[in-house]
Design a protein around this motif. Structure first.
Motif, PDB file in Angstrom:
ATOM      1  N   LEU A 189     -17.746  22.494 -26.730  1.00 57.63           N
ATOM      2  CA  LEU A 189     -17.961  21.275 -27.507  1.00 57.63           C
ATOM      3  C   LEU A 189     -17.061  20.151 -27.002  1.00 57.63           C
ATOM      4  CD1 LEU A 189     -19.311  19.819 -29.851  1.00 57.63           C
ATOM      5  CD2 LEU A 189     -17.560  20.785 -31.379  1.00 57.63           C
ATOM      6  N   LEU A 190     -15.820  20.472 -26.695  1.00 55.14           N
ATOM      7  CA  LEU A 190     -14.903  19.463 -26.173  1.00 55.14           C
ATOM      8  C   LEU A 190     -15.416  18.891 -24.860  1.00 55.14           C
ATOM      9  CD1 LEU A 190     -12.210  17.921 -26.186  1.00 55.14           C
ATOM     10  CD2 LEU A 190     -11.147  19.919 -25.100  1.00 55.14           C
ATOM     11  N   ASN A 191     -15.888  19.758 -23.976  1.00 59.00           N
ATOM     12  CA  ASN A 191     -16.416  19.288 -22.690  1.00 59.00           C
ATOM     13  C   ASN A 191     -17.648  18.410 -22.866  1.00 59.00           C
ATOM     14  OD1 ASN A 191     -14.446  20.571 -21.175  1.00 59.00           O
ATOM     15  ND2 ASN A 191     -15.650  22.435 -20.899  1.00 59.00           N
ATOM     16  N   LEU A 192     -18.427  18.682 -23.899  1.00 60.35           N
ATOM     17  CA  LEU A 192     -19.608  17.867 -24.176  1.00 60.35           C
ATOM     18  C   LEU A 192     -19.202  16.488 -24.674  1.00 60.35           C
ATOM     19  CD1 LEU A 192     -22.738  17.967 -24.300  1.00 60.35           C
ATOM     20  CD2 LEU A 192     -22.516  18.657 -26.691  1.00 60.35           C
ATOM     21  N   VAL A 193     -18.174  16.440 -25.521  1.00 63.33           N
ATOM     22  CA  VAL A 193     -17.710  15.165 -26.086  1.00 63.33           C
ATOM     23  C   VAL A 193     -16.905  14.377 -25.063  1.00 63.33           C
ATOM     24  CG1 VAL A 193     -16.313  14.116 -27.911  1.00 63.33           C
ATOM     25  CG2 VAL A 193     -17.696  16.130 -28.417  1.00 63.33           C
ATOM     26  N   VAL A 194     -16.026  15.085 -24.334  1.00 64.54           N
ATOM     27  CA  VAL A 194     -15.156  14.445 -23.336  1.00 64.54           C
ATOM     28  C   VAL A 194     -15.286  15.216 -22.023  1.00 64.54           C
ATOM     29  CG1 VAL A 194     -12.841  13.563 -22.874  1.00 64.54           C
ATOM     30  CG2 VAL A 194     -13.548  13.946 -25.232  1.00 64.54           C
ATOM     31  N   PRO A 195     -16.278  14.904 -21.202  1.00 62.00           N
ATOM     32  CA  PRO A 195     -16.490  15.653 -19.955  1.00 62.00           C
ATOM     33  C   PRO A 195     -15.263  15.696 -19.052  1.00 62.00           C
ATOM     34  CG  PRO A 195     -18.374  14.258 -20.410  1.00 62.00           C
ATOM     35  CD  PRO A 195     -17.325  13.884 -21.401  1.00 62.00           C
ATOM     36  N   SER A 196     -14.450  14.645 -19.084  1.00 67.42           N
ATOM     37  CA  SER A 196     -13.269  14.602 -18.226  1.00 67.42           C
ATOM     38  C   SER A 196     -12.206  15.610 -18.645  1.00 67.42           C
ATOM     39  CB  SER A 196     -12.664  13.198 -18.216  1.00 67.42           C
ATOM     40  OG  SER A 196     -12.276  12.818 -19.528  1.00 67.42           O
ATOM     41  N   ALA A 197     -12.336  16.170 -19.844  1.00 66.28           N
ATOM     42  CA  ALA A 197     -11.340  17.141 -20.318  1.00 66.28           C
ATOM     43  C   ALA A 197     -11.367  18.406 -19.471  1.00 66.28           C
ATOM     44  CB  ALA A 197     -11.581  17.488 -21.782  1.00 66.28           C
ATOM     45  N   GLU A 219      -3.328  19.984 -27.524  1.00 66.91           N
ATOM     46  CA  GLU A 219      -3.321  18.711 -26.800  1.00 66.91           C
ATOM     47  C   GLU A 219      -4.255  17.715 -27.467  1.00 66.91           C
ATOM     48  OE1 GLU A 219      -3.807  17.076 -22.201  1.00 66.91           O
ATOM     49  OE2 GLU A 219      -4.477  19.102 -22.733  1.00 66.91           O
ATOM     50  N   MET A 220      -3.836  16.462 -27.521  1.00 70.78           N
ATOM     51  CA  MET A 220      -4.668  15.373 -28.021  1.00 70.78           C
ATOM     52  C   MET A 220      -5.434  14.768 -26.849  1.00 70.78           C
ATOM     53  SD  MET A 220      -2.136  13.484 -30.774  1.00 70.78           S
ATOM     54  CE  MET A 220      -3.457  12.519 -31.519  1.00 70.78           C
ATOM     55  N   VAL A 221      -6.760  14.741 -26.976  1.00 70.25           N
ATOM     56  CA  VAL A 221      -7.624  14.213 -25.916  1.00 70.25           C
ATOM     57  C   VAL A 221      -8.203  12.882 -26.397  1.00 70.25           C
ATOM     58  CG1 VAL A 221      -9.645  14.627 -24.491  1.00 70.25           C
ATOM     59  CG2 VAL A 221      -8.190  16.548 -25.185  1.00 70.25           C
ATOM     60  N   PRO A 222      -7.984  11.778 -25.661  1.00 72.68           N
ATOM     61  CA  PRO A 222      -8.509  10.485 -26.104  1.00 72.68           C
ATOM     62  C   PRO A 222     -10.024  10.419 -25.975  1.00 72.68           C
ATOM     63  CG  PRO A 222      -7.493  10.279 -23.935  1.00 72.68           C
ATOM     64  CD  PRO A 222      -7.210  11.675 -24.404  1.00 72.68           C
ATOM     65  N   LEU A 223     -10.658   9.754 -26.933  1.00 68.25           N
ATOM     66  CA  LEU A 223     -12.107   9.586 -26.924  1.00 68.25           C
ATOM     67  C   LEU A 223     -12.464   8.209 -26.381  1.00 68.25           C
ATOM     68  CD1 LEU A 223     -12.925  11.115 -30.434  1.00 68.25           C
ATOM     69  CD2 LEU A 223     -12.947  12.249 -28.199  1.00 68.25           C
ATOM     70  N   ALA A 224     -13.582   8.133 -25.683  1.00 64.77           N
ATOM     71  CA  ALA A 224     -13.973   6.894 -25.011  1.00 64.77           C
ATOM     72  C   ALA A 224     -14.171   5.745 -25.989  1.00 64.77           C
ATOM     73  CB  ALA A 224     -15.256   7.129 -24.212  1.00 64.77           C
ATOM     74  N   ASP A 225     -14.697   6.042 -27.183  1.00 62.63           N
ATOM     75  CA  ASP A 225     -14.968   5.001 -28.161  1.00 62.63           C
ATOM     76  C   ASP A 225     -13.839   4.826 -29.169  1.00 62.63           C
ATOM     77  OD1 ASP A 225     -17.446   4.478 -27.023  1.00 62.63           O
ATOM     78  OD2 ASP A 225     -18.450   5.986 -28.253  1.00 62.63           O
ATOM     79  N   GLY A 226     -12.679   5.376 -28.862  1.00 60.54           N
ATOM     80  CA  GLY A 226     -11.531   5.274 -29.752  1.00 60.54           C
ATOM     81  C   GLY A 226     -11.339   6.542 -30.564  1.00 60.54           C
ATOM     82  N   GLY A 227     -10.084   6.880 -30.814  1.00 59.52           N
ATOM     83  CA  GLY A 227      -9.762   8.084 -31.551  1.00 59.52           C
ATOM     84  C   GLY A 227      -9.275   9.206 -30.643  1.00 59.52           C
ATOM     85  N   TRP A 228      -8.941  10.315 -31.266  1.00 59.11           N
ATOM     86  CA  TRP A 228      -8.414  11.468 -30.537  1.00 59.11           C
ATOM     87  C   TRP A 228      -9.088  12.737 -31.057  1.00 59.11           C
ATOM     88  CZ3 TRP A 228      -4.541  10.820 -26.827  1.00 59.11           C
ATOM     89  CH2 TRP A 228      -3.854   9.592 -26.840  1.00 59.11           C
ATOM     90  N   LEU A 229      -9.279  13.690 -30.161  1.00 56.75           N
ATOM     91  CA  LEU A 229      -9.728  15.024 -30.526  1.00 56.75           C
ATOM     92  C   LEU A 229      -8.619  15.988 -30.131  1.00 56.75           C
ATOM     93  CD1 LEU A 229     -12.214  16.398 -31.769  1.00 56.75           C
ATOM     94  CD2 LEU A 229     -13.089  16.759 -29.461  1.00 56.75           C
ATOM     95  N   ILE A 230      -8.132  16.745 -31.087  1.00 60.85           N
ATOM     96  CA  ILE A 230      -7.019  17.660 -30.825  1.00 60.85           C
ATOM     97  C   ILE A 230      -7.559  19.049 -30.540  1.00 60.85           C
ATOM     98  CG2 ILE A 230      -4.895  18.674 -31.720  1.00 60.85           C
ATOM     99  CD1 ILE A 230      -4.539  16.269 -33.493  1.00 60.85           C
ATOM    100  N   ASP A 231      -7.378  19.504 -29.305  1.00 62.71           N
ATOM    101  CA  ASP A 231      -7.806  20.831 -28.880  1.00 62.71           C
ATOM    102  C   ASP A 231      -6.667  21.809 -29.138  1.00 62.71           C
ATOM    103  OD1 ASP A 231      -9.394  22.799 -27.768  1.00 62.71           O
ATOM    104  OD2 ASP A 231      -8.718  22.395 -25.720  1.00 62.71           O
ATOM    105  N   THR A 232      -6.979  22.951 -29.738  1.00 63.02           N
ATOM    106  CA  THR A 232      -5.953  23.928 -30.091  1.00 63.02           C
ATOM    107  C   THR A 232      -6.376  25.320 -29.648  1.00 63.02           C
ATOM    108  OG1 THR A 232      -6.968  24.270 -32.264  1.00 63.02           O
ATOM    109  CG2 THR A 232      -5.201  22.629 -32.124  1.00 63.02           C
ATOM    110  N   PRO A 233      -5.435  26.238 -29.458  1.00 59.66           N
ATOM    111  CA  PRO A 233      -5.810  27.618 -29.138  1.00 59.66           C
ATOM    112  C   PRO A 233      -6.643  28.218 -30.263  1.00 59.66           C
ATOM    113  CG  PRO A 233      -3.469  27.241 -28.733  1.00 59.66           C
ATOM    114  CD  PRO A 233      -3.976  26.037 -29.471  1.00 59.66           C
ATOM    115  N   GLY A 234      -7.526  29.147 -29.913  1.00 67.25           N
ATOM    116  CA  GLY A 234      -8.326  29.824 -30.928  1.00 67.25           C
ATOM    117  C   GLY A 234      -7.436  30.619 -31.874  1.00 67.25           C
TER     118      GLY A 234
END
Length: 311
Positions: A189-197, A219-234
């Motif tokens: 899902l993260l790769n779909l939202v932020v391919p550069s991740a 890690e906090m991943v910046p979103l292209a349209d503003g905001g952050w998505l925080i990726d965490t271990p399962g």
């Protein structure tokens, strides 16, 4: 110098300073002596003050007040907590009906913890493309349950992109935690939202149909349209932390609602006469799965009970 903690590897923290620099930093020792019962006194999403030395390394000297956070009992350390992330606008709880199956106990523990610390949750049911007709019917029942409690639910396939569009609109200009068991498709899902991740994706274990960890740090991943998505271990298990037994019912929305009609104000909803909650369970106004999760959390005060394998 002030900044935002955007990455936590367990020992080093990456701080994005207010002037746009990234500084690898460590925590000043005294934080570990302040009685913070946590394996990580600083977490992703924290605002911090740092001092930078001549080598360009930072030392975290102060932490801003947090408006909220998601916390869980640290694995096999029942007296310590693990702060997953701080200062959140919302959390995306990614779950799967199968491949692997996310237990309702895990879901309810996460939701209760989020309620306790004022973090709104959006539920994401992933891998719809892999489900049989029977599994899809069961998923719809689960979705109906949580929607009836007021939780927004999205049924998606991160692998195909089906159903993801409406979800993306919820992320703009918000700080969003991405959480769930290992193997539910968070990295996809993260790769779909932020391919550069370019988040690493692992196959499900064929032997047990369970997920394997691919993310090893937060890690906090910046979103292209503003905001952050925080990726965490399962997360394998979600032990509650610092919740008194009499408080837990308040974090289950329907239990809290029916508890007002209990005969005793301090009713634990386990054995007392005149308990409106148990009556509601008997009459199917409260789902048995939710009540079972509530009872499970009541037992967490037994420090020997918590094991990740239980959930």
């Amino acid at each position: 110098m002030h900044g935002l903690v955007i990455k936590n590897t367990g020992f080093w923290y990456t701080v994005l300073t207010d002037d746009g620099r990234t500084v690898d930093s460590k925590v000043k020792g005294k934080f570990r002596l302040k009685g913070i019962r946590s394996t990580n006194p600083v977490a992703v999403g924290d605002g911090v003050d740092i001092v930078v030395n001549d080598e360009g390394q930072g030392l975290i000297t102060a932490i801003d007040d947090r408006r909220n956070y998601i916390i869980r009992r640290a694995t096999n350390l029942s007296k310590q907590s693990s702060i997953i992330a701080c200062n959140l606008d919302q959390a995306l709880l990614v779950v799967t009906i199968a491949h692997p199956e996310t237990s309702t106990v895990f879901i309810d523990r996460f939701l209760a913890s989020a309620e306790a610390y004022s973090v709104p949750v959006v539920m994401v049911f992933n891998k719809t493309d892999l489900l049989t007709e029977e599994e899809l019917r069961y998923q719809k029942m689960v979705v109906n349950l949580y929607e009836s409690l007021g939780y927004a639910c999205h049924e998606i396939s991160a692998a195909t992109g089906d159903g993801v569009g409406p979800l993306l609109k919820l992320l703009t200009n918000k700080v969003t935690l991405l959480s769930g068991n290992s193997g539910v498709g968070k990295s996809t899902l993260l790769n779909l939202v932020v391919p550069s991740a370019e988040a690493k994706v692992a196959d499900i274990s064929d032997a047990h149909d369970t997920g394997m960890h691919t993310t090893t740090f937060s890690e906090m991943v910046p979103l292209a349209d503003g905001g952050w998505l925080i990726d965490t271990p399962g997360i394998k298990g979600f032990g509650s932390f610092d919740m008194e037994p009499e408080e837990i019912g308040s974090y289950f929305r329907e239990i809290f609602k029916f508890s007002h009609d209990c005969r005793f104000s301090n009713c634990t909803h386990t054995h007392e006469p005149g308990c409106a909650v148990r009556k509601a369970v008997e009459n199917h106004y409260i789902a048995e799965s939710r009540y079972a999760s509530y009872l499970s959390m009541l037992q967490d005060k037994d420090e020997n009970k918590y094991r990740v394998d239980n959930y």
